[in-house]
Each structure stands twice: as C-alpha cells, then as structure tokens.
Write a protein that holds these residues in place. Structure first.
Motif, PDB file in Angstrom:
ATOM      1  N   SER A  31       0.854  -1.180   0.000  1.00 33.59           N
ATOM      2  CA  SER A  31       0.000   0.000   0.000  1.00 33.59           C
ATOM      3  C   SER A  31       0.892   1.233   0.000  1.00 33.59           C
ATOM      4  CB  SER A  31      -0.912   0.032   1.230  1.00 33.59           C
ATOM      5  OG  SER A  31      -1.758  -1.092   1.278  1.00 33.59           O
ATOM      6  N   VAL A  32       0.382   2.329  -0.537  1.00 35.95           N
ATOM      7  CA  VAL A  32       1.134   3.581  -0.547  1.00 35.95           C
ATOM      8  C   VAL A  32       0.254   4.710  -0.027  1.00 35.95           C
ATOM      9  CG1 VAL A  32       2.641   2.887  -2.453  1.00 35.95           C
ATOM     10  CG2 VAL A  32       0.520   4.085  -2.939  1.00 35.95           C
ATOM     11  N   VAL A  33       0.892   5.672   0.613  1.00 34.43           N
ATOM     12  CA  VAL A  33       0.230   6.880   1.104  1.00 34.43           C
ATOM     13  C   VAL A  33       1.094   8.053   0.675  1.00 34.43           C
ATOM     14  CG1 VAL A  33      -0.572   8.139   3.133  1.00 34.43           C
ATOM     15  CG2 VAL A  33      -0.707   5.632   3.096  1.00 34.43           C
ATOM     16  N   LEU A  42      -4.503   7.705  -0.412  1.00 38.23           N
ATOM     17  CA  LEU A  42      -4.183   6.389   0.124  1.00 38.23           C
ATOM     18  C   LEU A  42      -4.601   5.339  -0.899  1.00 38.23           C
ATOM     19  CD1 LEU A  42      -5.850   8.214   2.555  1.00 38.23           C
ATOM     20  CD2 LEU A  42      -4.605   6.560   3.919  1.00 38.23           C
ATOM     21  N   VAL A  43      -3.670   4.493  -1.312  1.00 38.54           N
ATOM     22  CA  VAL A  43      -3.938   3.481  -2.334  1.00 38.54           C
ATOM     23  C   VAL A  43      -3.427   2.132  -1.835  1.00 38.54           C
ATOM     24  CG1 VAL A  43      -3.611   2.787  -4.739  1.00 38.54           C
ATOM     25  CG2 VAL A  43      -3.671   5.219  -4.141  1.00 38.54           C
ATOM     26  N   ALA A  44      -4.280   1.119  -1.921  1.00 41.27           N
ATOM     27  CA  ALA A  44      -3.903  -0.227  -1.489  1.00 41.27           C
ATOM     28  C   ALA A  44      -4.211  -1.217  -2.598  1.00 41.27           C
ATOM     29  CB  ALA A  44      -4.643  -0.619  -0.212  1.00 41.27           C
ATOM     30  N   PHE A  63      -6.925   5.855   8.258  1.00 45.11           N
ATOM     31  CA  PHE A  63      -6.150   4.719   8.748  1.00 45.11           C
ATOM     32  C   PHE A  63      -5.886   3.800   7.568  1.00 45.11           C
ATOM     33  CE2 PHE A  63      -6.203   0.305  10.167  1.00 45.11           C
ATOM     34  CZ  PHE A  63      -5.421   0.285  11.304  1.00 45.11           C
ATOM     35  N   ALA A  64      -4.634   3.411   7.367  1.00 44.00           N
ATOM     36  CA  ALA A  64      -4.274   2.440   6.330  1.00 44.00           C
ATOM     37  C   ALA A  64      -3.375   1.391   6.963  1.00 44.00           C
ATOM     38  CB  ALA A  64      -3.564   3.122   5.165  1.00 44.00           C
ATOM     39  N   ALA A  65      -3.519   0.139   6.531  1.00 41.30           N
ATOM     40  CA  ALA A  65      -2.768  -0.938   7.179  1.00 41.30           C
ATOM     41  C   ALA A  65      -2.456  -2.045   6.185  1.00 41.30           C
ATOM     42  CB  ALA A  65      -3.557  -1.504   8.363  1.00 41.30           C
ATOM     43  N   PRO A 196      -5.649  -3.950 -12.156  1.00 38.35           N
ATOM     44  CA  PRO A 196      -7.023  -3.649 -12.555  1.00 38.35           C
ATOM     45  C   PRO A 196      -7.737  -2.841 -11.489  1.00 38.35           C
ATOM     46  CG  PRO A 196      -6.828  -5.946 -11.877  1.00 38.35           C
ATOM     47  CD  PRO A 196      -5.431  -5.388 -11.903  1.00 38.35           C
ATOM     48  N   THR A 197      -8.729  -2.066 -11.927  1.00 42.03           N
ATOM     49  CA  THR A 197      -9.473  -1.221 -10.989  1.00 42.03           C
ATOM     50  C   THR A 197     -10.131  -2.038  -9.893  1.00 42.03           C
ATOM     51  OG1 THR A 197      -9.908   0.286 -12.837  1.00 42.03           O
ATOM     52  CG2 THR A 197     -11.226   0.584 -10.850  1.00 42.03           C
ATOM     53  N   SER A 198     -10.544  -3.270 -10.223  1.00 43.57           N
ATOM     54  CA  SER A 198     -11.224  -4.121  -9.243  1.00 43.57           C
ATOM     55  C   SER A 198     -10.318  -4.539  -8.101  1.00 43.57           C
ATOM     56  CB  SER A 198     -11.780  -5.367  -9.935  1.00 43.57           C
ATOM     57  OG  SER A 198     -10.720  -6.115 -10.532  1.00 43.57           O
ATOM     58  N   GLN A 199      -9.007  -4.403  -8.263  1.00 40.46           N
ATOM     59  CA  GLN A 199      -8.065  -4.779  -7.213  1.00 40.46           C
ATOM     60  C   GLN A 199      -7.444  -3.567  -6.523  1.00 40.46           C
ATOM     61  OE1 GLN A 199      -5.191  -7.743  -8.300  1.00 40.46           O
ATOM     62  NE2 GLN A 199      -6.674  -9.004  -9.393  1.00 40.46           N
ATOM     63  N   LEU A 200      -8.050  -2.412  -6.720  1.00 39.68           N
ATOM     64  CA  LEU A 200      -7.543  -1.188  -6.102  1.00 39.68           C
ATOM     65  C   LEU A 200      -8.516  -0.685  -5.046  1.00 39.68           C
ATOM     66  CD1 LEU A 200      -6.221   0.845  -9.171  1.00 39.68           C
ATOM     67  CD2 LEU A 200      -4.852  -0.271  -7.417  1.00 39.68           C
ATOM     68  N   GLU A 201      -7.977  -0.303  -3.916  1.00 39.42           N
ATOM     69  CA  GLU A 201      -8.743   0.397  -2.894  1.00 39.42           C
ATOM     70  C   GLU A 201      -8.125   1.779  -2.758  1.00 39.42           C
ATOM     71  OE1 GLU A 201     -10.131   0.021   1.794  1.00 39.42           O
ATOM     72  OE2 GLU A 201      -8.932  -1.576   0.861  1.00 39.42           O
ATOM     73  N   VAL A 202      -8.910   2.796  -3.060  1.00 41.98           N
ATOM     74  CA  VAL A 202      -8.390   4.160  -3.147  1.00 41.98           C
ATOM     75  C   VAL A 202      -9.275   5.086  -2.322  1.00 41.98           C
ATOM     76  CG1 VAL A 202      -7.700   6.038  -4.682  1.00 41.98           C
ATOM     77  CG2 VAL A 202      -7.585   3.667  -5.488  1.00 41.98           C
TER      78      VAL A 202
END
Length: 268
Positions: A31-33, A42-44, A63-65, A196-202
């Motif tokens: 993950s990156v912040v 925040l991108v995971a 919060f990111a983890a 892919p977009t489906s595997q991104l949490e933003v």
C-alpha cells in the motif's frame, strides 16, 4: 547459577519476534500513502471486496494498514473508540493524528514485548491539515516504533522496491490525477500489467471538503481519474485521429467535479 532448560536470551526473543512479524507483513500486498496538492491519497492493492485496508477514523483522520486483517482491524476499532470518546467528552479538535499514533504505539509496543506472538501489521495514521505543511502522516511498525513521514511512503509486500519506484515518480504539489498515477506506477512490477481497478482500494483526505474529509474513490470517478492521469499519446497519433475526423478533434466534455463516496465507518 544454572540456566533453566529452554532459556532464551531476551535479545534473541526480540530478534525472533521481529523476524516473524516482518515475514508475515512481506507476504501481503503493498500500500502507498502520499500527499497531493489538496490533501492525502491512500492506495492499497486489495483484491478482496469484503475486507478494507483503508478506513476513516475521524473527521480529518484516515487509517491504512497491511498485514493480518484481524489484527489491524482490532487496532482500527480501538482508534475509532478512542476518537469518539475524546471527541464527545472534550472537543472534536482534541482528536488528532498524533494522539492516535501514540495510542497505537503503546498498544503495539506492549503486544510486541509481552505476547509470545507479535502483531503482523504495519499501519499509517494520516491527518489532513488546512495546508500541506500541516498534514501529518505517522507510520507505525509492529514493535510500536513511530516515524513522522512527509511526501510519500510504501508499506507491506516488497515495500523497499515500491518505495524506490514511488520516489522516482513523486513530486510535491501533484494533482490528484498525477498522484494516483504515481501510486499505481509504484505498485506495478516493472514490465508487469497495471493493476485492474477491481483490485484497487483508493481513498483521499480532501482538505477542501467541509467537516468530514475522507472520501472513497470508486466506480466511474476512479476510472475517470485513472484515464486523466495517463500520459497523452504521441503527436502522430493525435494528428491521424484529427485527420480521420475531418481535421477536427472530437469534442470533449467539460471538466466536472465527479461524485465520491463518503465512508460510513461500517466497513461495508
């Protein structure tokens, strides 16, 4: 004095715990912040639709983890309880990213020292300020160590390689589209296909929003931002496209402020 059977020096115990936690964290996805001109992004890399790696804690705090979900979820819930109690008993302004970072540092340090098994987690507490200089990003490791970060950071998985790629593409004052592209380039293996977009949490902490700053970027808005962040094609291709259309470029829609999703805090 005889040494008891099975005795292990404290130094060795700490080293073994640290190695155990690092291996567990490295098995996950990164993950990156990073900061951008209007807040914090925040991108995971998260292939699960049921579990969240990024969440809202309070009005201006996210919060990111990475690591074991059940362990960092317990920390997230503890942070929410801390924020709600302090915000209700005192003032909402008294709930700060620094206070949450200190709370997590105490909990992680106690678990690392007293428990046989340490938490296999690494977390970030981010608080957006009224200006970029007032933004706060705290990175906490499994043993309770706290680092005050600035700019962009990577954690989990192949964090060193991701951090190196992020440093190559990051610069201060980037737009949201540019920051999102830098994050995706950092998370993508060299020569590999983009995630892919489906595997991104933003999600973002947008300093220009009133009261609650946390917004999830999903669906059409995320796709538009990804498309806007891509570099323009070569002039030759643009010229051929114009000639095919009778010498005129196809009309484009005016820029808008697309919708976002406010986190309800339910984890759904």
């Amino acid at each position: 004095m005889s040494i008891p059977f099975g005795y292990v020096p404290a130094e060795q115990q700490m080293r073994d715990k640290a190695d155990y936690a690092r291996k567990g964290i490295a098995r996950g996805r990164s993950s990156v912040v990073l900061q951008y001109e209007n807040g914090i992004l925040l991108v995971a890399h998260n292939a699960s639709r049921a579990l969240r790696k990024i969440s809202e804690i309070y009005d201006r705090i996210a919060f990111a983890a990475v690591g074991r979900y059940n362990e960092f979820e317990a920390l997230r819930l503890a942070g929410i309880r801390y924020a709600d109690v302090n915000g209700y008993n005192y003032d909402r302004a008294d709930v700060t990213g620094r206070g949450l970072a200190n709370l997590y540092a105490q909990q992680l340090g106690m678990i690392f020292t007293d428990s046989i098994k340490p938490f296999e987690v690494e977390i970030v507490v981010a608080e957006v300020g009224d200006s970029a200089e007032e933004d706060q990003i705290y990175r906490l490791t499994f043993d309770g160590s706290v680092q005050d970060e600035h700019g962009g950071i990577a954690m989990g998985g192949q964090a060193d390689a991701v951090a190196t790629r992020l440093k190559e593409h990051y610069r201060e004052g980037m737009t949201l589209e540019e920051a999102l592209r830098a994050a995706l380039l950092a998370l993508t293996e060299p020569g590999g296909d983009p995630l892919p977009t489906s595997q991104l949490e933003v999600a973002i902490l947008d300093r220009n929003r009133p009261q609650r700053k946390f917004v999830r970027l999903v669906g059409p808005r995320l796709e538009r931002l990804l498309a806007a962040g891509k570099p323009a094609g070569p002039p030759a291709q643009e010229a051929s496209a114009e000639s095919a259309g009778g010498g005129q470029a196809p009309p484009t829609a005016p820029p808008t402020a697309p919708e976002g999703e406010i986190d309800t805090g339910s984890g759904e």
